[in-house]
Design an enzyme around this catalytic site. Sequence first.
Site, PDB file in Angstrom:
ATOM      1  N   LYS A 134       1.102  -0.675   0.036  1.00  0.00           N
ATOM      2  CA  LYS A 134      -0.149   0.262   0.289  1.00  0.00           C
ATOM      3  C   LYS A 134       0.631   1.461   0.324  1.00  0.00           C
ATOM      4  O   LYS A 134       0.194   2.352  -0.712  1.00  0.00           O
ATOM      5  CB  LYS A 134      -0.889   0.338   0.968  1.00  0.00           C
ATOM      6  CG  LYS A 134      -1.844   0.958   1.102  1.00  0.00           C
ATOM      7  CD  LYS A 134      -2.852   0.893   1.971  1.00  0.00           C
ATOM      8  CE  LYS A 134      -2.187   0.557   3.765  1.00  0.00           C
ATOM      9  NZ  LYS A 134      -2.621   2.080   4.304  1.00  0.00           N
ATOM     10  N   ASP A 152      -7.083   1.475   0.705  1.00  0.00           N
ATOM     11  CA  ASP A 152      -6.949   0.871   2.302  1.00  0.00           C
ATOM     12  C   ASP A 152      -8.167   1.055   2.089  1.00  0.00           C
ATOM     13  O   ASP A 152      -8.658   0.512   2.248  1.00  0.00           O
ATOM     14  CB  ASP A 152      -6.768   2.869   2.806  1.00  0.00           C
ATOM     15  CG  ASP A 152      -7.560   3.631   2.346  1.00  0.00           C
ATOM     16  OD1 ASP A 152      -8.674   3.509   1.817  1.00  0.00           O
ATOM     17  OD2 ASP A 152      -7.753   4.874   2.521  1.00  0.00           O
TER      18      ASP A 152
END
Length: 225
Positions: A134, A152
């Site tokens: 991420k 997320d």
Amino acid sequence: MVTKNIASDQKVKAMSLVEVRTFIEHLAKENPDAKSELNYTSPYTLLVAVVLSAQATDASVNKATEKLFKVASTPSEIVALGEEGVAQYINSIGLWRAKSRNVVALSTQLLEQHDGNVPGERQALEALPGVGRKTANVVLNIAFNQSTMAVDTHIFRLGNRTGLALGKDVLAVEKALVRRIPKDLLRDSHHWLILHGRYICKARKPECWRCPATIVCHYPNKNLG
Ligand code: SF4
């Protein structure tokens, strides 16, 4: 509560590709200049800010980095400051001990392996301490203009709730979003979706009455006020 919502959201029918484009275009029209809410001045300070933002709000990270980056904003300055020194500035953020350690370790690695520069390749980024997929996606997107999608908790929920991109885990949702969002909209979609999930399509009670994309959203329990 969130798990229950996501489980029920997974029964939502996937949007068509035409609907996906319309959905993203509505978000874009509403917020054309969407950008990261983290403060940074270079790829390096962006990387540090993103590492610090795990399980912390952008506002809390900005408060800490405002002081930290005045003292140390390059890998060599952070290494000179050391773990204890970095900790003094970031101890208001969750997981600050591990984050202090990682920020110093990744800075050391940048100096030793990349001449102090942030690499623009996923593999090299993910090899840095404290940097996962991420974080790499955020840095590649913002600092290197790559059409990556950092999923997320907000984007994961949004994808499954609306039918934009269904998936059982963040990687599945990331892949579905990259596959389904038109290429010309993909890079900026990262910001549009995060901000939409953070401020409108909220976890417990989405604010559908003020959502610009209601018309194409497949969520069956819209909160229209
Ligand atoms: S209509 Fe509601 S559920 Fe659908 S995207 Fe908008 S805020 Fe989210």
